[in-house]
Design an enzyme around this catalytic site. Sequence first.
Site, PDB file in Angstrom:
ATOM      1  N   GLU A 184      43.403  38.959  28.703  1.00  0.00           N
ATOM      2  CA  GLU A 184      42.322  38.444  29.749  1.00  0.00           C
ATOM      3  C   GLU A 184      41.575  39.279  30.457  1.00  0.00           C
ATOM      4  OE1 GLU A 184      44.445  36.476  33.181  1.00  0.00           O
ATOM      5  OE2 GLU A 184      42.429  36.200  34.334  1.00  0.00           O
ATOM      6  N   ASN A 242      37.027  35.082  33.088  1.00  0.00           N
ATOM      7  CA  ASN A 242      37.141  34.112  34.323  1.00  0.00           C
ATOM      8  C   ASN A 242      35.813  33.577  34.663  1.00  0.00           C
ATOM      9  OD1 ASN A 242      40.049  34.076  35.323  1.00  0.00           O
ATOM     10  ND2 ASN A 242      39.829  36.335  34.946  1.00  0.00           N
ATOM     11  N   GLU A 274      38.493  30.739  31.625  1.00  0.00           N
ATOM     12  CA  GLU A 274      39.490  30.277  32.458  1.00  0.00           C
ATOM     13  C   GLU A 274      38.596  29.748  33.718  1.00  0.00           C
ATOM     14  OE1 GLU A 274      42.385  33.226  33.005  1.00  0.00           O
ATOM     15  OE2 GLU A 274      42.608  33.581  31.244  1.00  0.00           O
ATOM     16  N   ASP A 304      42.987  27.468  35.073  1.00  0.00           N
ATOM     17  CA  ASP A 304      43.612  28.645  35.586  1.00  0.00           C
ATOM     18  C   ASP A 304      44.361  28.412  36.741  1.00  0.00           C
ATOM     19  OD1 ASP A 304      44.258  31.409  35.944  1.00  0.00           O
ATOM     20  OD2 ASP A 304      42.311  32.120  36.172  1.00  0.00           O
ATOM     21  N   GLU A 361      51.776  32.830  33.601  1.00  0.00           N
ATOM     22  CA  GLU A 361      51.286  33.904  34.403  1.00  0.00           C
ATOM     23  C   GLU A 361      52.244  34.570  35.089  1.00  0.00           C
ATOM     24  OE1 GLU A 361      46.654  33.274  35.670  1.00  0.00           O
ATOM     25  OE2 GLU A 361      48.146  32.146  36.983  1.00  0.00           O
TER      26      GLU A 361
HETATM   27  P1  C2E Z   1      43.732  35.289  37.996  1.00  0.00           P
HETATM   28  O1  C2E Z   1      42.644  34.831  37.298  1.00  0.00           O
HETATM   29  O2  C2E Z   1      44.851  34.584  38.312  1.00  0.00           O
HETATM   30  O3  C2E Z   1      44.165  36.699  37.474  1.00  0.00           O
HETATM   31  C1  C2E Z   1      45.489  37.044  37.260  1.00  0.00           C
HETATM   32  C2  C2E Z   1      45.477  38.221  38.331  1.00  0.00           C
HETATM   33  O4  C2E Z   1      47.057  38.344  38.459  1.00  0.00           O
HETATM   34  C3  C2E Z   1      45.146  39.439  38.031  1.00  0.00           C
HETATM   35  O5  C2E Z   1      44.895  40.052  39.298  1.00  0.00           O
HETATM   36  C4  C2E Z   1      46.389  40.387  37.395  1.00  0.00           C
HETATM   37  O6  C2E Z   1      46.292  41.615  37.561  1.00  0.00           O
HETATM   38  C5  C2E Z   1      47.325  39.855  38.375  1.00  0.00           C
HETATM   39  N1  C2E Z   1      48.641  39.716  37.604  1.00  0.00           N
HETATM   40  C6  C2E Z   1      48.970  39.729  36.301  1.00  0.00           C
HETATM   41  N2  C2E Z   1      50.125  39.945  35.829  1.00  0.00           N
HETATM   42  C7  C2E Z   1      50.738  39.871  37.277  1.00  0.00           C
HETATM   43  C8  C2E Z   1      52.184  40.190  37.550  1.00  0.00           C
HETATM   44  O7  C2E Z   1      53.112  40.213  36.670  1.00  0.00           O
HETATM   45  N3  C2E Z   1      52.643  40.232  38.963  1.00  0.00           N
HETATM   46  C9  C2E Z   1      51.462  40.071  39.934  1.00  0.00           C
HETATM   47  N4  C2E Z   1      51.719  40.108  41.002  1.00  0.00           N
HETATM   48  N5  C2E Z   1      50.159  39.931  39.661  1.00  0.00           N
HETATM   49  C10 C2E Z   1      49.896  39.979  37.952  1.00  0.00           C
HETATM   50  P2  C2E Z   1      43.291  40.779  39.555  1.00  0.00           P
HETATM   51  O8  C2E Z   1      42.646  41.550  38.572  1.00  0.00           O
HETATM   52  O9  C2E Z   1      43.545  41.457  41.088  1.00  0.00           O
HETATM   53  O10 C2E Z   1      42.603  39.574  39.706  1.00  0.00           O
HETATM   54  C11 C2E Z   1      42.636  38.658  40.963  1.00  0.00           C
HETATM   55  C12 C2E Z   1      41.839  37.466  40.597  1.00  0.00           C
HETATM   56  O11 C2E Z   1      40.370  37.916  40.688  1.00  0.00           O
HETATM   57  C13 C2E Z   1      41.815  36.744  39.501  1.00  0.00           C
HETATM   58  O12 C2E Z   1      42.976  35.909  39.269  1.00  0.00           O
HETATM   59  C14 C2E Z   1      40.641  35.930  39.161  1.00  0.00           C
HETATM   60  O13 C2E Z   1      40.493  34.576  39.910  1.00  0.00           O
HETATM   61  C15 C2E Z   1      39.644  36.968  40.239  1.00  0.00           C
HETATM   62  N6  C2E Z   1      38.786  37.803  39.046  1.00  0.00           N
HETATM   63  C16 C2E Z   1      39.030  38.801  38.255  1.00  0.00           C
HETATM   64  N7  C2E Z   1      38.333  39.190  37.376  1.00  0.00           N
HETATM   65  C17 C2E Z   1      37.330  38.317  37.429  1.00  0.00           C
HETATM   66  C18 C2E Z   1      35.880  38.199  36.903  1.00  0.00           C
HETATM   67  O14 C2E Z   1      35.519  38.924  36.103  1.00  0.00           O
HETATM   68  N8  C2E Z   1      35.058  36.947  37.149  1.00  0.00           N
HETATM   69  C19 C2E Z   1      35.735  36.098  38.066  1.00  0.00           C
HETATM   70  N9  C2E Z   1      34.895  34.974  38.543  1.00  0.00           N
HETATM   71  N10 C2E Z   1      36.976  36.329  38.622  1.00  0.00           N
HETATM   72  C20 C2E Z   1      37.655  37.643  38.461  1.00  0.00           C
HETATM   73 CA    CA Z   2      45.548  32.730  37.406  1.00  0.00          CA
HETATM   74 CA    CA Z   3      42.343  34.004  35.166  1.00  0.00          CA
END
Ligand code: C2E
Ligand code: CA
Ligand code: CA
Length: 406
Positions: A184, A242, A274, A304, A361
């Site tokens: 991802e 995403n 997603e 998602d 996830e």
């Molecule tokens: P998401 O799409 O649900 O992405 C998964 C988030 O959970 C990611 O946080 C990831 O680092 C985190 N994660 C993965 N495995 C674990 C785990 O085992 N435990 C915990 N506590 N967390 C875990 P991240 O990178 O901080 O991203 C947060 C949200 O920001 C994402 O949730 C997504 O909704 C958004 N996001 C990130 N990058 C993009 C992007 O390029 N475009 C858009 N539109 N949204 C983005």
């Molecule tokens: Ca998610």
């Molecule tokens: Ca996602």
Amino acid sequence: MLRPKEDAVYPFSALILDDHAFQRLVAVQAMQGLVSGPILQASEGAEALEQLTTHGAVDILLCDIQMPGMDGLAFIRAVSERGLARSVILCSEIAPELRHSVMQMVDLLGLPLLGDLGKPLRIVKLAAMLRRFEAKRHESGKTLPALIELPSQVEVQRALVDGEFEAHYQPKLDLISGRPLGAEVLARWRHPRRGVLGPQHFLTAVLRYGQLGELFEQLLEQGLALAGRLRAEGRPLPLAFNLDAEQLSDRKLCTGLAEGLKRHRLLGSDLTFEITESSMLHAPATSLENLVRLRLMGCGVSVDDFGTGFSSLKRLCEMPCNELKLDASFIRGMIKHERYRAAVASTLAFAHTLNLHVVAEGIETVEQLTLLRSLGGTCGQGFLLAKPLAEEQLLAWLKQASATAC
Ligand code: C2E
Ligand code: CA
Ligand code: CA
């Protein structure tokens, strides 16, 4: 409003969210007597998010669960993901038999829940919750997490021009063989002063300033270049991006993508998009059109945060998706709670019947992994398996993963 004399005034800031004007006024006045920090107020979720984005995070979020527009649970999730509050107090009027489940859900969304005040609000109860929050803070010796400082539009624009946004990649694994099934793409900002920042530090701002399209184009280009290189080397790695609801309604989305795929000699099946369950619920016709177009191009479409948006089964059957990403709150909850375990098992069975792929996830522990496997889970993501990695780290990780598989 009078407050009991023995109560201290705490140095906290707060936001009161209630659609009922009189109840909101009562809560604001009660809070004014107990905390010395700023008190924000709003009558609905979108307005409250706007306030938090403008004024910064608060220590205490006091909110109702049932509101028109964005409901309390969706609001708390958005606040938790963006780091906009440090704790939550509910003031809901829900039936006592439901209260426990709602409190459990809020807890699983990842924000410390101080309790449910119910209605009408009783100041003694509120004071006791604030006292507990203060005591907990001292007991653990922990300072409160830093408040999130959102960047200005000029700063985001400069970062876009200087190429400071980076695609990081979190592998998705086959839970049986350990083989990588894809990754991802997650946005990161390599900030010159503040180091590498996660999306909670900038995504809200980028969306608000209308710069998400530009950010997406930069991440897409980085991802496609990497995927093109890996495919040319004979080790293709499908990538998942995403997409925000807003981007889905852009008529140019698919033409830009088709051009990028061609330029990097990639197939549609190398990409998945997603989209959160809640944004699909309110998708206008153009969004649905784009989703169908993506599927026709051979790309995957994934729901998602599945399980958090309360979509009806009918709606889900109508969506042109081929994958569900089972929300991390279910993985977190299933060890202790029978109901969450049942929800995971039935999602897996239901997806199997509909020929949908399921990605679990947020797998963080061996116990969760073992249970998930025993329930029939075959694909997952989480810190236990691999964290989001910068491009160089991902290449090293893939090398090691293929060496281990041999
Ligand atoms: P998401 O799409 O649900 O992405 C998964 C988030 O959970 C990611 O946080 C990831 O680092 C985190 N994660 C993965 N495995 C674990 C785990 O085992 N435990 C915990 N506590 N967390 C875990 P991240 O990178 O901080 O991203 C947060 C949200 O920001 C994402 O949730 C997504 O909704 C958004 N996001 C990130 N990058 C993009 C992007 O390029 N475009 C858009 N539109 N949204 C983005
Ligand atoms: Ca998610
Ligand atoms: Ca996602």
